[in-house]
Design a protein around this motif. Structure first.
Motif, PDB file in Angstrom:
ATOM      1  N   ARG A 289       0.808  -1.217   0.000  1.00  0.00           N
ATOM      2  CA  ARG A 289       0.000   0.000   0.000  1.00  0.00           C
ATOM      3  C   ARG A 289       0.846   1.274   0.000  1.00  0.00           C
ATOM      4  O   ARG A 289       0.364   2.329  -0.407  1.00  0.00           O
ATOM      5  CB  ARG A 289      -0.968  -0.002   1.190  1.00  0.00           C
ATOM      6  N   ASP A 290       2.086   1.202   0.479  1.00  0.00           N
ATOM      7  CA  ASP A 290       2.890   2.431   0.492  1.00  0.00           C
ATOM      8  C   ASP A 290       3.826   2.521  -0.716  1.00  0.00           C
ATOM      9  O   ASP A 290       4.724   3.361  -0.764  1.00  0.00           O
ATOM     10  CB  ASP A 290       3.700   2.523   1.799  1.00  0.00           C
ATOM     11  N   LEU A 291       3.603   1.656  -1.722  1.00  0.00           N
ATOM     12  CA  LEU A 291       4.415   1.723  -2.926  1.00  0.00           C
ATOM     13  C   LEU A 291       4.138   3.029  -3.679  1.00  0.00           C
ATOM     14  O   LEU A 291       2.988   3.412  -3.870  1.00  0.00           O
ATOM     15  CB  LEU A 291       4.092   0.527  -3.841  1.00  0.00           C
ATOM     16  N   SER A 292       5.183   3.728  -4.082  1.00  0.00           N
ATOM     17  CA  SER A 292       5.028   5.011  -4.775  1.00  0.00           C
ATOM     18  C   SER A 292       6.029   5.123  -5.915  1.00  0.00           C
ATOM     19  O   SER A 292       7.175   4.680  -5.790  1.00  0.00           O
ATOM     20  CB  SER A 292       5.233   6.169  -3.786  1.00  0.00           C
ATOM     21  N   TRP A 293       5.580   5.717  -7.023  1.00  0.00           N
ATOM     22  CA  TRP A 293       6.463   5.993  -8.153  1.00  0.00           C
ATOM     23  C   TRP A 293       6.797   7.478  -8.238  1.00  0.00           C
ATOM     24  O   TRP A 293       7.263   7.967  -9.261  1.00  0.00           O
ATOM     25  CB  TRP A 293       5.813   5.542  -9.463  1.00  0.00           C
ATOM     26  N   GLY A 294       6.513   8.194  -7.130  1.00  0.00           N
ATOM     27  CA  GLY A 294       6.896   9.591  -7.062  1.00  0.00           C
ATOM     28  C   GLY A 294       6.093  10.513  -7.948  1.00  0.00           C
ATOM     29  O   GLY A 294       6.593  11.545  -8.389  1.00  0.00           O
ATOM     30  N   LEU A 295       4.827  10.166  -8.237  1.00  0.00           N
ATOM     31  CA  LEU A 295       4.013  10.982  -9.129  1.00  0.00           C
ATOM     32  C   LEU A 295       3.243  12.064  -8.397  1.00  0.00           C
ATOM     33  O   LEU A 295       2.511  12.823  -9.004  1.00  0.00           O
ATOM     34  CB  LEU A 295       3.035  10.078  -9.895  1.00  0.00           C
ATOM     35  N   GLY A 296       3.362  12.096  -7.054  1.00  0.00           N
ATOM     36  CA  GLY A 296       2.758  13.189  -6.304  1.00  0.00           C
ATOM     37  C   GLY A 296       1.315  12.973  -5.901  1.00  0.00           C
ATOM     38  O   GLY A 296       0.671  13.894  -5.405  1.00  0.00           O
ATOM     39  N   PHE A 297       0.762  11.770  -6.118  1.00  0.00           N
ATOM     40  CA  PHE A 297      -0.606  11.522  -5.676  1.00  0.00           C
ATOM     41  C   PHE A 297      -0.656  11.431  -4.165  1.00  0.00           C
ATOM     42  O   PHE A 297       0.256  10.898  -3.531  1.00  0.00           O
ATOM     43  CB  PHE A 297      -1.146  10.214  -6.272  1.00  0.00           C
ATOM     44  N   GLU A 298      -1.735  11.943  -3.580  1.00  0.00           N
ATOM     45  CA  GLU A 298      -1.885  11.860  -2.129  1.00  0.00           C
ATOM     46  C   GLU A 298      -2.359  10.473  -1.744  1.00  0.00           C
ATOM     47  O   GLU A 298      -3.324   9.955  -2.302  1.00  0.00           O
ATOM     48  CB  GLU A 298      -2.903  12.895  -1.639  1.00  0.00           C
ATOM     49  N   ALA A 299      -1.672   9.895  -0.776  1.00  0.00           N
ATOM     50  CA  ALA A 299      -2.061   8.558  -0.305  1.00  0.00           C
ATOM     51  C   ALA A 299      -3.339   8.644   0.496  1.00  0.00           C
ATOM     52  O   ALA A 299      -3.601   9.628   1.190  1.00  0.00           O
ATOM     53  CB  ALA A 299      -0.940   7.956   0.557  1.00  0.00           C
TER      54      ALA A 299
END
Length: 354
Positions: A289-299
């Protein structure tokens, strides 16, 4: 010995050994289909005439069926010829060289799972006491469908807060009931709509006077759960509610696996652990769930729920004090949703009395 006669004798052996009626009926049905296939070429076939290839040919006819069905047929043939060999009725067991089919791992099966929201929706959607009592007993204690079907009011002790179930193999299990279930059963006894004589079923029949045998079929439980589930668009079974209870109990009481084993009346603890594998897999995958590609979406800030157990709201989950066995603790009450259901049923009782 004729093969048909051998099957009859083995059925008696299984009955004396405590095998359930459903198991014996299933085995008998498959074995007599085996006899029918053999007798197309050899009328009145003798047990000594059965070969390994005869058994293979019969098993091949079930290719494509569920793994559980194929394994049951293999068990029936192996059990029959193993018994005949020990009795000296055949010189060799024709099933010895046929490997048992592999069952899929429990965690790989497409099991029916109900969420807490599903259970709440189903309880609120019950139309009468019959449906409400059926769903409540299943969700609060997780008994098997057959045990719930045979439950009678003489098995309920509200003073001690216990219920006696007749389990698989005619075993007797006395279980403490949650305080909320105790309040529900007490309300049912005070109702004018539920017959609560010692011999009356706790879960009434869906149609009055529809049972004319000593013990009714457990289909009444299956039918009730399916009907309520379809009413709210939930795919549910009695076993799914049993699994939901198991996960809910262990989520609220971490590490109490032996207590859960006793409540589910499992002879082996690894059987109990099978019920918890969906929860364990769900937890194991949560880090994604905390995977991010750095696109700036709010979790999303919402905490993920396990999605399996019918957990009540925290304010409604009071736990009894260890010294208050046999008494409902002061202040114990149903959560608002279940209270609404009870009030609706009580209002219906009052209208009938007018």
């Amino acid at each position: 010995m004729r093969l048909a006669r051998a099957i009859d004798l083995w059925m008696g052996e299984l009955a004396r050994g405590g095998r359930t009626a459903s198991t014996r009926t299933s085995y008998e049905r498959y074995l007599f289909k085996f006899v029918a296939q053999l007798e197309q070429a050899r009328p009145d076939v003798d047990a000594r005439q059965v070969t390994t290839n005869d058994c293979r040919h019969f098993l091949d006819g079930w290719t494509g069926r569920s793994a559980s069905t194929v394994c049951s047929i293999h068990s029936a043939l192996s059990g029959l010829f193993g018994w005949l060999y020990l009795e000296g009725e055949v010189d060799a067991n024709p099933m010895t060289r046929i490997a048992r089919p592999r069952r899929p791992r429990p965690e790989d099966l497409d099991v029916v799972i109900v969420t807490p929201a599903d259970v709440e929706r189903m309880l609120r959607a019950t139309a009468d006491w019959q449906e409400f009592l059926c769903l409540a007993v299943l969700a609060y204690l997780g008994p098997r469908r057959d045990s719930v079907s045979r439950l009678r009011w003489r098995d309920v002790d509200l003073a001690e807060g216990t219920i006696r179930f007749r389990e698989k193999g005619n075993k007797i299990s006395v279980k403490p009931m949650p305080n909320e279930l105790r309040l529900i059963l007490r309300s049912a006894m005070e109702s004018a709509e539920v017959s609560c004589g010692p011999d009356d079923y706790v879960i009434p029949n869906r149609r009055p006077a529809s049972v004319r045998r000593a013990e009714r079929s457990n289909k009444v439980i299956w039918e009730t759960v399916r009907t309520v589930g379809e009413r709210v668009g939930v795919r549910a079974t009695a076993h799914a509610l049993r699994r939901a209870f198991a996960v809910a109990f262990l989520t609220g009481h971490p590490g109490a696996i032996e207590s859960l084993q006793a409540l589910l009346n499992h002879s082996r603890i690894d059987t109990t652990q099978v019920y918890l594998r969906p929860l364990n897999r769900s937890k194991a995958m949560e880090p994604v769930r905390d995977l991010s590609w750095g696109l700036g979406f709010e979790a999303e800030a919402e905490e993920a729920h396990t999605g399996f157990e019918p957990v009540l709201p925290p304010q409604a989950r009071g736990r009894p004090d260890s010294g208050s066995a046999g008494r409902i603790p002061p202040g114990s009450e149903l959560n608002p949703q279940l209270r609404d259901v009870l009030e609706r049923l009580k209002e219906r009782d009052r209208e009938r009395r007018r």
